[in-house]
Scaffold this motif. Sequence first.
Motif, PDB file in Angstrom:
ATOM      1  N   PHE A 256      45.015  66.379  31.319  1.00  0.00           N
ATOM      2  CA  PHE A 256      45.034  64.930  31.164  1.00  0.00           C
ATOM      3  C   PHE A 256      43.867  64.467  30.309  1.00  0.00           C
ATOM      4  O   PHE A 256      42.725  64.755  30.639  1.00  0.00           O
ATOM      5  CB  PHE A 256      45.012  64.268  32.542  1.00  0.00           C
ATOM      6  N   PRO A 257      44.180  63.784  29.216  1.00  0.00           N
ATOM      7  CA  PRO A 257      43.105  63.366  28.313  1.00  0.00           C
ATOM      8  C   PRO A 257      42.152  62.405  29.017  1.00  0.00           C
ATOM      9  O   PRO A 257      42.557  61.596  29.851  1.00  0.00           O
ATOM     10  CB  PRO A 257      43.845  62.666  27.174  1.00  0.00           C
ATOM     11  N   ALA A 258      40.878  62.505  28.672  1.00  0.00           N
ATOM     12  CA  ALA A 258      39.877  61.659  29.323  1.00  0.00           C
ATOM     13  C   ALA A 258      39.962  60.230  28.787  1.00  0.00           C
ATOM     14  O   ALA A 258      40.418  59.989  27.678  1.00  0.00           O
ATOM     15  CB  ALA A 258      38.489  62.226  29.069  1.00  0.00           C
ATOM     16  N   ARG A 259      39.526  59.316  29.622  1.00  0.00           N
ATOM     17  CA  ARG A 259      39.565  57.909  29.221  1.00  0.00           C
ATOM     18  C   ARG A 259      38.177  57.336  29.457  1.00  0.00           C
ATOM     19  O   ARG A 259      37.534  57.634  30.456  1.00  0.00           O
ATOM     20  CB  ARG A 259      40.605  57.184  30.073  1.00  0.00           C
ATOM     21  N   ASP A 260      37.716  56.531  28.530  1.00  0.00           N
ATOM     22  CA  ASP A 260      36.375  55.974  28.680  1.00  0.00           C
ATOM     23  C   ASP A 260      36.490  54.456  28.734  1.00  0.00           C
ATOM     24  O   ASP A 260      36.469  53.786  27.712  1.00  0.00           O
ATOM     25  CB  ASP A 260      35.496  56.409  27.504  1.00  0.00           C
ATOM     26  N   VAL A 261      36.664  53.946  29.917  1.00  0.00           N
ATOM     27  CA  VAL A 261      36.782  52.510  30.056  1.00  0.00           C
ATOM     28  C   VAL A 261      36.360  52.093  31.453  1.00  0.00           C
ATOM     29  O   VAL A 261      36.679  52.754  32.436  1.00  0.00           O
ATOM     30  CB  VAL A 261      38.228  52.037  29.745  1.00  0.00           C
ATOM     31  N   THR A 262      35.586  51.032  31.504  1.00  0.00           N
ATOM     32  CA  THR A 262      35.219  50.483  32.801  1.00  0.00           C
ATOM     33  C   THR A 262      36.115  49.284  33.056  1.00  0.00           C
ATOM     34  O   THR A 262      36.106  48.337  32.267  1.00  0.00           O
ATOM     35  CB  THR A 262      33.753  50.013  32.803  1.00  0.00           C
ATOM     36  N   PRO A 263      36.902  49.341  34.126  1.00  0.00           N
ATOM     37  CA  PRO A 263      37.803  48.214  34.404  1.00  0.00           C
ATOM     38  C   PRO A 263      37.049  46.896  34.499  1.00  0.00           C
ATOM     39  O   PRO A 263      35.940  46.840  35.054  1.00  0.00           O
ATOM     40  CB  PRO A 263      38.434  48.593  35.741  1.00  0.00           C
ATOM     41  N   GLY A 264      37.639  45.842  33.931  1.00  0.00           N
ATOM     42  CA  GLY A 264      37.008  44.527  33.917  1.00  0.00           C
ATOM     43  C   GLY A 264      37.470  43.670  35.076  1.00  0.00           C
ATOM     44  O   GLY A 264      37.725  44.186  36.169  1.00  0.00           O
ATOM     45  N   GLU A 265      37.626  42.372  34.820  1.00  0.00           N
ATOM     46  CA  GLU A 265      38.022  41.466  35.907  1.00  0.00           C
ATOM     47  C   GLU A 265      39.500  41.650  36.231  1.00  0.00           C
ATOM     48  O   GLU A 265      40.246  42.291  35.489  1.00  0.00           O
ATOM     49  CB  GLU A 265      37.713  40.002  35.524  1.00  0.00           C
ATOM     50  N   THR A 266      39.914  41.081  37.354  1.00  0.00           N
ATOM     51  CA  THR A 266      41.299  41.210  37.789  1.00  0.00           C
ATOM     52  C   THR A 266      42.233  40.512  36.810  1.00  0.00           C
ATOM     53  O   THR A 266      41.998  39.367  36.423  1.00  0.00           O
ATOM     54  CB  THR A 266      41.465  40.574  39.182  1.00  0.00           C
ATOM     55  N   LEU A 267      43.270  41.221  36.394  1.00  0.00           N
ATOM     56  CA  LEU A 267      44.238  40.647  35.453  1.00  0.00           C
ATOM     57  C   LEU A 267      45.517  40.251  36.177  1.00  0.00           C
ATOM     58  O   LEU A 267      46.071  39.183  35.948  1.00  0.00           O
ATOM     59  CB  LEU A 267      44.549  41.655  34.346  1.00  0.00           C
ATOM     60  N   VAL A 268      45.977  41.135  37.048  1.00  0.00           N
ATOM     61  CA  VAL A 268      47.216  40.884  37.778  1.00  0.00           C
ATOM     62  C   VAL A 268      46.926  40.899  39.263  1.00  0.00           C
ATOM     63  O   VAL A 268      46.200  41.767  39.736  1.00  0.00           O
ATOM     64  CB  VAL A 268      48.256  41.995  37.539  1.00  0.00           C
ATOM     65  N   SER A 269      47.492  39.943  39.966  1.00  0.00           N
ATOM     66  CA  SER A 269      47.308  39.935  41.397  1.00  0.00           C
ATOM     67  C   SER A 269      48.661  39.634  42.041  1.00  0.00           C
ATOM     68  O   SER A 269      49.268  38.593  41.782  1.00  0.00           O
ATOM     69  CB  SER A 269      46.262  38.882  41.760  1.00  0.00           C
ATOM     70  N   VAL A 270      49.157  40.577  42.833  1.00  0.00           N
ATOM     71  CA  VAL A 270      50.462  40.437  43.477  1.00  0.00           C
ATOM     72  C   VAL A 270      50.235  40.316  44.976  1.00  0.00           C
ATOM     73  O   VAL A 270      49.503  41.119  45.554  1.00  0.00           O
ATOM     74  CB  VAL A 270      51.356  41.668  43.186  1.00  0.00           C
ATOM     75  N   ARG A 271      50.825  39.288  45.572  1.00  0.00           N
ATOM     76  CA  ARG A 271      50.582  39.053  46.984  1.00  0.00           C
ATOM     77  C   ARG A 271      51.897  38.940  47.750  1.00  0.00           C
ATOM     78  O   ARG A 271      52.781  38.189  47.346  1.00  0.00           O
ATOM     79  CB  ARG A 271      49.777  37.750  47.138  1.00  0.00           C
ATOM     80  N   ASP A 272      52.036  39.753  48.798  1.00  0.00           N
ATOM     81  CA  ASP A 272      53.186  39.664  49.716  1.00  0.00           C
ATOM     82  C   ASP A 272      54.530  39.689  49.008  1.00  0.00           C
ATOM     83  O   ASP A 272      55.439  38.940  49.342  1.00  0.00           O
ATOM     84  CB  ASP A 272      53.097  38.385  50.566  1.00  0.00           C
ATOM     85  N   LEU A 273      54.645  40.543  48.036  1.00  0.00           N
ATOM     86  CA  LEU A 273      55.899  40.629  47.291  1.00  0.00           C
ATOM     87  C   LEU A 273      57.000  41.208  48.167  1.00  0.00           C
ATOM     88  O   LEU A 273      56.799  42.199  48.866  1.00  0.00           O
ATOM     89  CB  LEU A 273      55.692  41.519  46.055  1.00  0.00           C
ATOM     90  N   ALA A 274      58.173  40.566  48.140  1.00  0.00           N
ATOM     91  CA  ALA A 274      59.333  41.110  48.845  1.00  0.00           C
ATOM     92  C   ALA A 274      60.583  40.737  48.066  1.00  0.00           C
ATOM     93  O   ALA A 274      60.629  39.706  47.398  1.00  0.00           O
ATOM     94  CB  ALA A 274      59.417  40.546  50.268  1.00  0.00           C
ATOM     95  N   SER A 275      61.591  41.607  48.133  1.00  0.00           N
ATOM     96  CA  SER A 275      62.872  41.300  47.481  1.00  0.00           C
ATOM     97  C   SER A 275      64.000  41.822  48.349  1.00  0.00           C
ATOM     98  O   SER A 275      63.797  42.672  49.204  1.00  0.00           O
ATOM     99  CB  SER A 275      62.939  41.951  46.100  1.00  0.00           C
ATOM    100  N   ASP A 276      65.198  41.284  48.093  1.00  0.00           N
ATOM    101  CA  ASP A 276      66.367  41.741  48.848  1.00  0.00           C
ATOM    102  C   ASP A 276      66.721  43.175  48.536  1.00  0.00           C
ATOM    103  O   ASP A 276      67.477  43.812  49.239  1.00  0.00           O
ATOM    104  CB  ASP A 276      67.576  40.856  48.499  1.00  0.00           C
TER     105      ASP A 276
END
Lengths: 506, 320
Positions: A256-276
Amino acid sequence: MDPVTNASSETVALRMTGISKRFGPVQALLDVNLTVRTGTVHALVGENGAGKSTLMKILAGVHQPDGGAIEIRGNVRAFQRPAEALAAGISMIYQELDLAEDLTVAANVFLGMEPRGKLPCTVDHRQAERRTAELARQYDFDIDANAVVGDLSTGDCQIVEILKALMRHSSIIVMDEPTSSLSESEATRLFEVVRALRRRGITIIYISHRLEEIVDLADEISILRDGQLVHTDVMARLDIPQIVHHMVGRQLKDFFPARDVTPGETLVSVRDLASDNGVRQATFEIRRGEIVGMAGLVGAGRTQVARALFGLDPKTSGTVVLEGRSLRIETPAQAIAERIAYLTEDRKRTGLCLGLACSWNITLPNLEAIGMKHWIRPARETRIVEQIAQRVSMRWAGPQMPVDSLSGGNQQKVLIARWVLAESKFLIFDEPTRGIDVGAKKEVYTLLNQLAEQGKAILFISSELPELLGMTDRILVMRRGRLVGDLVTKDTDQEQVMHLAAVESN
Amino acid sequence: MNKLIRQFLPFATLTLIVCVLSALEPDKFLNTENFLNVLRRASVNGIIGVGMTAVIISAGIDLSVGSMLALCGMLGAFAIIKVGGSEPTPMAMALGTLVGLLMGTLCGLFNGVLITKLKLPPFIVTLGSMGIFRGICYVMNDGQPYNVPSYRYLGSGDVAGIPISIVIFVVIVAVAIFALRYTRFGRYIYAVGSNREAAFHAGVNVDRVLIWIYTLTGLMTGIAAMIATSRTISAQPTAGQMLELDIIAAVVIGGASLSGGRGTITGTIIGTLLIYFLRNGCTLLGVSTNVQFIVIGAIIIIAVALDQLARSQASVTKTG
């Protein structure tokens, strides 16, 4: 009258030796030796893609092996067609049951071998009914021979499949994930049925991901990993952690190729997702530059999370916040407009327009974004596509070639190119390396890393644990529609993930 | 290479037929009047064929166009008579023409909405609407035609010596070729036909695309209906019977695939001309209409068989 040879051909129902099978670039099975003793329940386990189904399809005559031999009760057999395997006493009960829904139980049981009536070209329905009922009584199956199959529960349908096998005097019955769509009580009943069959000397090969039920039910177990049989043992000598260890136990090479990145602020936030469609509860966040994996067994609801996020399945609850803004997404078009991308798990069915040009496939969701809301400018389109193709190191004879002239790996890159062009912020990759060769896999990994380095948020759904462990920052684990684990990748291992995914917590 | 052969196959066949007929009947066949005559006859089918091409590329089918043609003609003629009486003014005739076009558009919209919103197969919906449209034609005037003796312009008028119907035909074809190639809508038609699910996953509003396709086909049928009405200066409730099959045949001869994703307007036009030159040639050669059916039927099968053959060879060279 040699007691030893007699004993071996008496006690060994099935012996598969040196079975190998290749599908294009993928070595599905390599030199597999499987021995199943008469009158036992033999469990066959392994991760998704380990080769269980391929092995059983070879046994059933659906696929022909590239090498190796099959012995049924000491006789070497080679099946060219499923009918030949059936005649030799091997019945398969697939996950998706194949019954004629509009016919009765008896008619299904006798399908293709209907008892003749008195007049020519007629069927003696009464005899079929009577014999079906007798057989069911013999095994204590509670089922009405006269019921229409379409009205029956999944559990009852499995009984019909079993009756079908018994009526054909099958001595070996293969069950592929029989409990995956059963309720608890139906599953319990199925276990009783399996035990009843074993008492009558029928051999069962039992494929399942649910390790607890295997430990309960099976006499012996064989474990496949990456197309090879890694372990066969008496069930009593193994416990669940040991089984899991055999299933996943391989070394992560520096593939697996190495990655050089420090994750930043939250971009996506999913809360209590439910579907039929099978998502019961999922809450998670993904930051800029972060690759978050999603693990789980088949049917755990991973793809359904993606579908709900992308507007393919209606959400029954839950909020999705992207860059601090709460989104309302009901169609894929809205998701794309919000810069969400979904690389589907089935690129032939839901990903690509196979007969159309590569360039058309790449620009399809992006025409408006590249200034072609109404009018297409082919020269400009070609220029844009060629630029993108370079970025994903596409190998093709040209953007005008139809997509189906490309290899699987390059087809996948066409889809990745599509979402790169879309400048998506949040990308969901569903099994992006399925069915592509090793070289193309590595290129897909590199592309994922590049996207993360550009500050995108990536949700990486995969059934291959090594690639999740090698590629991600965190791993979310789904089980039966619920998110049951949110693990930091560097602090976890395959066994912990597999446990969360496969074993019911107490 | 194979692709080239495939694309030029219908064209080559057309050229061959024209050459053979020119050789056999140089006097009657090879003159401007006869050519314009063939084109004028072909224009009604050709105009509807443009819509049908889009329908078939989108993996659909429209069986109702024949009945729709009769219904649009009946309503258009009815409007002309109602508004203008026995001596209608040009204004009344223009109004009646618009009524015909509007009716076609509504019929197409009806098909499109049923197909997308009730999620029914196009074959079933248009089979049903074929019956409904035809039935309305018979009910409207007790099975009698509407005669509009002064409604001549569309059918017999001309622009600088070229029949007006041919002018309309050429304009529509030009617009359609452009639209299929150079508009986003045209691109979406191919995408929906090639893989409806994939198109939806790529954000294409599949329902809207399909509704537009059937609605525009209705409009084309309305235009063709008014031309046909004007040519015979009457609207017959029996007009356009079996027309849909002729048109589908032309589209398929032109290389479109009934499974969708493939087809061109030029192909359809060649297919249409091929059928009409064959008819024309048969008539000139004194072949009976009955035998013409056999000839055209055979041509359809041969054309598609050759197309298939070229495809399978193309795929052999690809894998081999």
